[in-house]
Design an enzyme around this catalytic site. Structure first.
Site: not given
Ligand code: BG6
Length: 795
Positions: A34, A151, A270, A363, A621
């Site tokens: 938290a 986890y 993503h 990045k 072939w």
């Molecule tokens: C996260 C990644 O899932 O998404 C990060 O671990 C990344 O590396 C981030 O910076 C980006 O998320 P957002 O919501 O800022 O686009």
């Protein structure tokens, strides 16, 4: 009936009130971790937003626990400091908001969550509260915002102590990525979790599925099915771009990043999730999580395998220094981790055949922006001058649909549809048309050339997703099957790339065009040469083009060596020159090709750059084949087909797969498949002497499907025979050494660092067919050339 009273979670008129609630149920939310970074930045805010919405809807009463391993005094101090900093939504009047915030804080408690006893205490408190307040329990939501190694331990404790008493009440556990770093680790974690949680109790978060434009891709497609059905396919769509650019680098997170890199961090999850939403068939019922899941799985099964040449990777120049500093590595440490990737993906489906899905993320780039862009083909030719065209009617303008996550030039989430496509309908109450568009250009068009939709209220992804957990909308989360399918797709590429050095880039605007890439056929390559590998002026005489290609000798035969791409390029040119000369001389070209991974690069190179190859006159072939049906993913013919043959119009009669599958069985001696193939060779290939044979070499020195001490070596008088491999699939069909040695030209292609030991051994060893079958490849009157890339040659 005694009225039920609620003291937890619903407030009227600014006072905590006890009041009757018939049919209203109670939910306890427990945030584990938290006071961590994510909780501080997003999760408490998301819970607060969820609380505000629930107050409006009045469906449940809610209360919140925050837990960490810290003792109550210390933990609660840190937690309530975060809660006091929560902010309001712009549309909520500030008086109401501060009242709601007050209530939210009163409803939140701290609970130390470390030992099993701590979890039992939590359970006791929940039970007491339910009993004291006469609440009907709807469920318990545990949000685990902790590192993945914790986890299993935590879910075991939750399972042992915190399950709701009543079977009708639910338990839901939200998990944050990463869920493994490859297929094996993801599988392991999933198996561990499944010991304590049922599948329907796990909610794996991918926060991009909560970004509003992404969360509504399917409802947009559903609402506009009438317009989209005829055009959402290969005939109309040129390509799909799914992009996530960031300006931040990995500073402060290098420990995580060294393990995961950009592909595991954001592409495998993503961007791949977004791809499935764009590519899947539109579900008949978009509220049906199961149907959406089934459609998603169909997308996974249609993804074509990636090869090393499906991607380019880069690394932010300062990254290595940050790693050395943060992880206390030796000064000469060299990280191979990619902080940038560009990938071309294709699907095997009637809808998407040939349409590239370009995924890119990185990045330290020049801007922060995220989007999924569907770019349509444009076949129109417009005579009208540009100044007199109107966007609605001009078929000459780009046609595109963009799900714009945010940042970048536009700086707000949006769904954009080119006006020359159609006027979209949006049934979701979450979106409104933007009437007064700012004077901006996006993706080559003024914003006024799009129908622009923006969220009625901008919401943080986490707030969207927490609400989806309460609604049990499992399609907004990643279930075990999706997760493993995605890792299954990405893991082979990750393995291949782990041998590669990423291209270094300076970061930000200075990157210029350094990371631009081109997708030609199925091959992805940077559009400018890597400044780090361009030969310095003094060495230019030894080089062909910009790169150095070494011509020397190996096992007393000609050797061509350089970087993988250059070696493949040389081999492809050699092949084309030979094919052209042979066709000029005899009208056709008999080419025998081996399987394995190295030739795939050659196939892709040929498919991309060698359109002038005499394809129609070439007979294909097989050097060898695995005893599997031809459509099987392990079939050599299948990979030749998928990576080369599909790209050209090759007469059916010129294609000669090995007959491994006869009479509905595989490679049975009595079916005489090998003899049949031998006869076909005798009939069509003059003197059974192929014009060109391409071979590879295994790490154990085998070539074709001729393995050491294999019986096949003893049957060398035959042209073709069955053989046994020590690795699966064991049964094979192969050309014999004598057939190979009758060829006019033989090329042996060896790439990759894992081949270095065998290359190095072979450079010293005598000919020994029994032990090292490849050493006996010695064309009796033809030419042999070794193509060995520098990884394999120098290790
Ligand atoms: C996260 C990644 O899932 O998404 C990060 O671990 C990344 O590396 C981030 O910076 C980006 O998320 P957002 O919501 O800022 O686009």
């Amino acid at each position: 009936m005694k009225p039920k009273q609620v003291l937890c979670g619903l407030f009227l008129g600014g006072l905590l009130q006890a009041f009757t609630v018939e049919g209203r149920t109670h939910i306890t939310v427990i945030l584990v971790g938290a006071t961590g970074d994510l909780a501080r930045k997003y999760l408490w805010q998301g819970l607060f937003q969820t609380y505000m919405e629930q107050v409006d809807s009045g469906r449940h009463s809610l209360c919140f626990y925050g837990g960490t391993r810290l003792h109550a005094t210390e933990g609660s101090l840190a937690m309530f400091e975060i809660l006091r900093g929560l902010s309001c939504l712009p549309r909520v009047p500030s008086v109401k908001c501060s009242m709601l915030k007050d209530q939210f804080i009163k409803l939140s408690r701290y609970q130390q969550l470390d030992t099993v006893e701590d979890f039992s205490n939590l359970n006791r408190k929940i039970e007491e509260q339910l009993a004291q307040e006469g609440l009907e329990e709807e469920g318990r939501l545990f949000y685990l915002s902790v590192p993945p190694f914790a986890y299993v331990n935590i879910t075991a404790k939750v399972d042992a102590t915190c399950r709701p008493k009543k079977s009708s009440s639910w338990l839901r556990v939200v998990l944050e990525k990463p869920f493994g770093h490859d297929l094996e680790s993801a599988q392991q974690l999933a198996e561990e979790l499944q010991k304590y949680l049922h599948e329907e109790e796990m909610y794996r978060i991918d926060h991009y599925l909560g970004k509003q434009p992404i969360a509504d891709i399917l409802s947009f497609r559903h609402d506009n099915q009438h317009f989209l059905d005829p055009i959402w396919n290969q005939h109309h769509i040129e390509r799909v771009e799914i992009v996530m650019k960031e300006t931040l680098d990995a500073k402060g997170r290098t420990g995580f990043y060294e393990r995961y890199g950009v592909i595991c961090d954001v592409v495998q999850n993503h961007l791949t999730e977004i791809l499935t939403f764009v590519a899947m068939e539109t579900p008949a019922n978009i509220s049906d999580s199961d149907e959406i899941h089934r459609n998603k799985m169909k997308v996974y099964s249609s993804l074509q395998k990636l090869s090393r040449r499906s991607a380019v990777i880069g690394q932010y120049q300062a990254y290595n220094g940050e790693v050395v500093q943060e992880l206390k590595k030796p000064a000469d440490y060299r990280s191979n981790v990619a902080t940038f990737a560009g990938i071309g993906i294709f699907l095997d489906s009637p809808r998407w055949d040939g349409v590239p899905f370009i995924l890119s993320a990185g990045k330290a780039l020049d801007e922060r922006v995220g989007y999924a862009r569907i770019l349509f083909k444009n076949t129109a030719f417009c005579l009208q001058s540009e100044s007199t065209r109107r966007a609605e009617f001009s078929q000459c303008q780009p046609k595109q649909i963009i799900f714009y996550v945010g940042h970048g030039d536009l700086n707000f989430p949006a769904i954009l549809v080119s006006r020359n496509l159609f006027k979209p309908v949006m049934s979701s109450a979450n979106w409104k048309p933007m009437l007064d568009v700012p004077d901006l250009h996006v993706f080559g068009l003024p914003l006024s050339d799009y129908h622009v939709f923006t969220p009625v209220m901008q919401k943080e992804a986490y707030a969207v997703l927490i609400l989806q957990v309460l609604r049990a909308r499992r399609d907004s989360f990643v279930n075990t099957e999706d997760l493993l399918a995605s890792w299954m797709f990405w893991t082979p590429l990750l393995k291949e790339l782990s041998w590669e050095s990423p291209r270094l880039y300076p970061g930000g605007l200075q990157n210029g065009h350094l990371l631009d890439f081109i997708l030609a056929g199925q091959v992805v390559y940077f559009s400018t040469p890597d400044p780090a590998t361009v030969i310095s002026p003094g060495l230019e005489q030894q080089s062909t083009g910009t790169y150095k290609v070494l011509e020397s000798s190996y096992r007393e035969k000609k050797l061509v060596s350089a970087g993988t791409e250059e070696v493949i390029a040389e081999l492809a040119s050699h092949l084309q020159r030979t094919a052209e000369a042979t066709v000029r001389r005899s009208g056709r070209f008999h080419l025998a090709l081996s399987g394995g991974s190295s030739p795939l690069h050659l196939f892709q190179r040929l498919a991309t750059f060698h359109h002038a190859f005499p394809w129609k006159q070439t007979h294909f072939w097989a050097v060898d084949e695995r005893c599997v049906p031809l459509h099987d993913a392990n079939s050599n013919f299948r990979s030749l087909h998928d990576h080369l043959l599909v790209h050209f119009k090759i007469p059916y009669l010129n294609i000669h797969p090995m007959p491994v599958h006869m009479n509905r069985r595989l490679c049975v001696e009595e079916d005489h498949g090998a003899d049949l193939y031998a006869n076909e060779i005798r009939t069509l290939v003059n003197d059974s002497s192929f014009d060109f044979v391409l071979l590879g070499v295994g790490t154990d020195g085998h070539t074709a499907s001729l393995f050491s001490h294999s019986q096949a070596l003893a049957q060398d008088s035959k042209l073709v025979m069955l053989s046994e491999s020590p690795v699966k699939p064991h049964q094979r069909m192969t050309l014999s050494l004598s057939t190979i040695n009758r060829a006019k030209k033989v090329a042996i292609l060896i790439t990759g660092k894992n081949k270095h030991p065998i290359v190095s051994k072979m450079s010293k060893m005598e000919t020994n067919p029994e032990k090292w079958p490849v050493t006996s490849v010695q064309p009796s009157s033809g030419e042999l050339v070794w193509y060995i890339d520098s990884d394999a040659l120098f290790g």
